[in-house]
Design a protein around this motif. Structure first.
Motif, PDB file in Angstrom:
ATOM      1  N   ASP A  61       0.813  -1.220   0.000  1.00 19.11           N
ATOM      2  CA  ASP A  61       0.000   0.000   0.000  1.00 19.11           C
ATOM      3  C   ASP A  61       0.843   1.265   0.000  1.00 19.11           C
ATOM      4  OD1 ASP A  61      -2.153  -1.659   0.063  1.00 19.11           O
ATOM      5  OD2 ASP A  61      -2.699  -1.282   2.164  1.00 19.11           O
ATOM      6  N   MET A  91      -1.950  -0.866 -10.377  1.00 18.69           N
ATOM      7  CA  MET A  91      -1.538  -1.188  -9.009  1.00 18.69           C
ATOM      8  C   MET A  91      -0.657  -2.437  -8.949  1.00 18.69           C
ATOM      9  SD  MET A  91      -2.526   1.065  -6.812  1.00 18.69           S
ATOM     10  CE  MET A  91      -2.429   0.202  -5.252  1.00 18.69           C
ATOM     11  N   GLN A 151      -0.682   2.982  -3.058  1.00 17.25           N
ATOM     12  CA  GLN A 151      -1.976   3.662  -3.065  1.00 17.25           C
ATOM     13  C   GLN A 151      -1.848   5.180  -3.171  1.00 17.25           C
ATOM     14  OE1 GLN A 151      -4.022   2.251   0.435  1.00 17.25           O
ATOM     15  NE2 GLN A 151      -4.849   0.454  -0.608  1.00 17.25           N
ATOM     16  N   TYR A 157      -0.611   6.151  -6.610  1.00 16.66           N
ATOM     17  CA  TYR A 157      -1.663   5.977  -7.620  1.00 16.66           C
ATOM     18  C   TYR A 157      -2.663   7.130  -7.542  1.00 16.66           C
ATOM     19  CZ  TYR A 157      -5.532   4.431 -10.383  1.00 16.66           C
ATOM     20  OH  TYR A 157      -6.524   4.399 -11.334  1.00 16.66           O
TER      21      TYR A 157
END
Length: 605
Positions: free
Chosen positions: A12, A570, A577, A580
């Motif tokens: 993440d 991803m 995260q 992105y």
């Protein structure tokens, strides 16, 4: 903390699907409150070993780092990933420093970067004792050691930090440490029964090349011209040479700049900033351009002059290819330079330090004159013994003639054994060649069975054989005992005649290597260039280095897999995260537009 939770944060926040070798073990030890010594190559993922556990724990982790520029780059990268991090240094205004201290004291920071000088201030250490400090990480830990190539007295005093925080786990990290340096780090930092984690020192993506230095300026200019705008560093031994070469390259139309300690601080900062942000392609520098380079897409490093140690060479060449993509390290080598460097080393007033530096330069000289795989020389120097050639250095690509060297090896190994493994290379060679020196006679070594058995060969011939045996892991040179030659377990079967040994015929004159040119990557190069341009425009708008947006390795992966939605984006390594959310849609749009443009001609039929 469970492995699942660690993997989730890894994906993440950092955008990685899996840990690199050794990272998970280091993190696990720290989470259990253990001290750790981490030896990983440049680009091997050392930073993650303290950054990830810092995110998983309550409180702040302290990172001791040698250069402001290095701290700033780390902090900028972490902030881009949504991590609360800050650096405390004299470049900040007093009110900014106070704000950082307040954030650390109130638990708002996860990572705080400081210099060793700052860490040792009494006032700062007293504050640390009042905070919830979860980990202390000492980066570039080889600077602690008197045996290290870049010893710094202030680093040597960091044991005071350990005494101030006795219950906090300490982690020492470095990319360059031989056995003596490793032991010295543990002793000087007062690490408590540390877990020692050693990743391979191998950087297989780097091609090591040594060329005879005959027309060095022309060689350099021709080489850089072939790089077609790729990022590179050229290391020189003097400020004057830096200025001359940088000017010549600029005259050739290359976006180049010089960098050395004689320049104004603001000018050096401007050059570093331009290089990191891809506005400058080539920096010509002294070793002053050192540990502060956090730039993953350096494609080549050239040593215009021979470095003074393998550690320095390894660390400087390690600035190439940190993103894992193919890179080159080129050394222009002239054996006659050795005398000049040795005379400089001999001017050092400290006898012990002088002997250490002479030993280290001797090993570097041996690398430059090696007849065996360059990578094996490097790895064996760091006690990572291998015997299979790499296939990606000048020796492997343009090999010297081989011969059955079993008898020559047995002569050397036997002689080392007969003198009690208590003497250096020159004395062993004197015995082999039957020298009548007064010292040899006083020791009674003219009575040994190996006396004179190599009289038919020159001193340089036997030195070449000894170097090959060191590079092959049959012999070690003990730096802590004045460079004495000692046999390893691998020497026994050769001595007993149980195995044959192929050696390279010693070359008295270094030949110019001509490595094969190969296509190094299978990706859409046009798309890659377009994504680089997009990254550059985003970075300029946000006033940050391009690699902080995405690394070259991440862009290459995009140019292989063509992600056009969130799910596929991803899956790209380096896309977490937070990144992105900030950049994902822009890059998806660029890739989609590229693919649509590619399909247009087909739609006309």
């Amino acid at each position: 903390m469970t492995a699942i939770a660690l993997s989730k944060v890894l994906a993440d926040v950092f955008g990685y699907a899996a840990f690199r070798p050794g990272q998970e073990q280091v993190i696990g030890a720290v989470q259990q409150g253990q001290d750790a010594l981490v030896l990983m190559p440049t680009g091997g993922g050392k930073s993650l070993c303290y950054q990830l556990p810092a995110l998983m724990a309550e409180g702040v982790s302290l990172v001791v780092s040698p250069l402001i520029s290095l701290m700033q780059d780390q902090v900028e990268s972490l902030k881009t990933m949504g991590v609360a991090a800050a650096a405390l240094h004299n470049g900040l205004a007093p009110e900014q420093q106070q704000q950082v201290l307040q954030q650390a004291a109130t638990g708002q920071l996860k990572l705080l970067y400081v210099s060793p000088e700052r860490a040792l201030q009494g006032y700062f250490m007293r504050q640390l004792q009042q905070w919830q400090v979860t980990l202390v990480a000492i980066d570039e830990a080889h600077c602690i050691s008197q045996w290290g190539h870049d010893f710094r007295p202030e680093y040597g005093q960091l044991a005071q930090l350990r005494e101030a925080l006795p219950q906090v786990p300490f982690m020492a990290l470095t990319a360059t440490a031989d056995a003596a340096t490793e032991a010295d780090i543990i002793q000087r930092l007062h690490l408590h029964q540390p877990e020692v984690f050693k990743s391979s020192f191998d950087r297989p993506n780097i091609r090591y090349i040594v060329e005879e230095k005959f027309k060095p300026q022309k060689q350099l200019r021709d080489y850089i011209a072939k790089q077609k705008g790729a990022s590179g560093i050229v290391y020189c031994g003097s400020r004057k040479r830096v200025d001359e070469l940088a000017e010549r390259l600029r005259q050739d139309g290359i976006r180049a700049a010089g960098y050395h300690a004689g320049m104004a601080h603001d000018e050096r900062d401007l050059i570093l900033r331009g290089f990191v942000r891809d506005d400058i392609d080539v920096v010509v520098a002294t070793v002053a351009f050192g540990m502060g380079i956090n730039k993953p897409n350096v494609r080549f490093v050239v040593h215009f002059d021979v470095p003074r140690s393998i550690e320095a060479y390894y660390q400087e060449t390690g600035r190439a290819g940190r993103d894992g993509l193919p890179a080159e390290a080129v050394l222009l080598y002239d054996p006659s330079d050795a005398g000049w460097i040795r005379s400089m080393i001999n001017e050092h007033p400290d006898e012990q330090r002088r002997q250490v530096e002479l030993h280290k330069f001797g090993a570097m000289q041996a690398l430059g004159e090696a007849q065996t795989c360059r990578r094996l020389v490097l790895l064996n120097y760091f006690n990572e013994f291998r015997d299979e050639a790499c296939g990606n250095c000048d020796i492997c690509l343009d090999p010297p003639r081989q011969y059955d060297g079993t008898v020559d090896a047995q002569k050397v190994l036997s002689c080392i054994y007969r003198v009690g493994q208590r003497f250096g290379a020159n004395h062993v060679i004197d015995v082999l060649r039957g020298s009548q020196s007064q010292r040899l006679t006083a020791l009674g070594h003219e009575q040994l069975s190996t006396f004179g058995i190599g009289a038919e060969q020159s001193q340089s011939y036997w030195l070449g054989i000894i170097r090959q045996l060191i590079h092959r892991g049959l012999v070690i040179q003990n730096i802590q005992h004045y460079g004495t030659l000692q046999l390893t377990a691998a020497a026994r079967p050769v001595l007993r005649g149980e195995v044959a040994l192929q050696l390279a015929e010693p070359r008295m004159n270094l030949a110019v290597s001509k490595p094969k040119v190969t296509d190094r990557a299978d990706y859409d190069k046009l798309l890659f260039r377009r994504l680089r341009a997009l990254r550059k425009s985003i970075a300029e708008a946000e006033d940050k280095p391009p690699f902080v947006v995405f690394s070259d390795a991440t862009l290459v992966e995009m140019a292989v897999h063509y992600p056009t939605d969130e799910q596929s984006m991803m899956l790209i390594s380096g896309v977490g995260q937070t990144k992105y959310a900030r950049y994902g849609e822009a890059f998806i749009a660029a890739i989609t537009a590229y693919l649509d443009a590619e399909e247009e001609p087909l739609l006309q039929f």
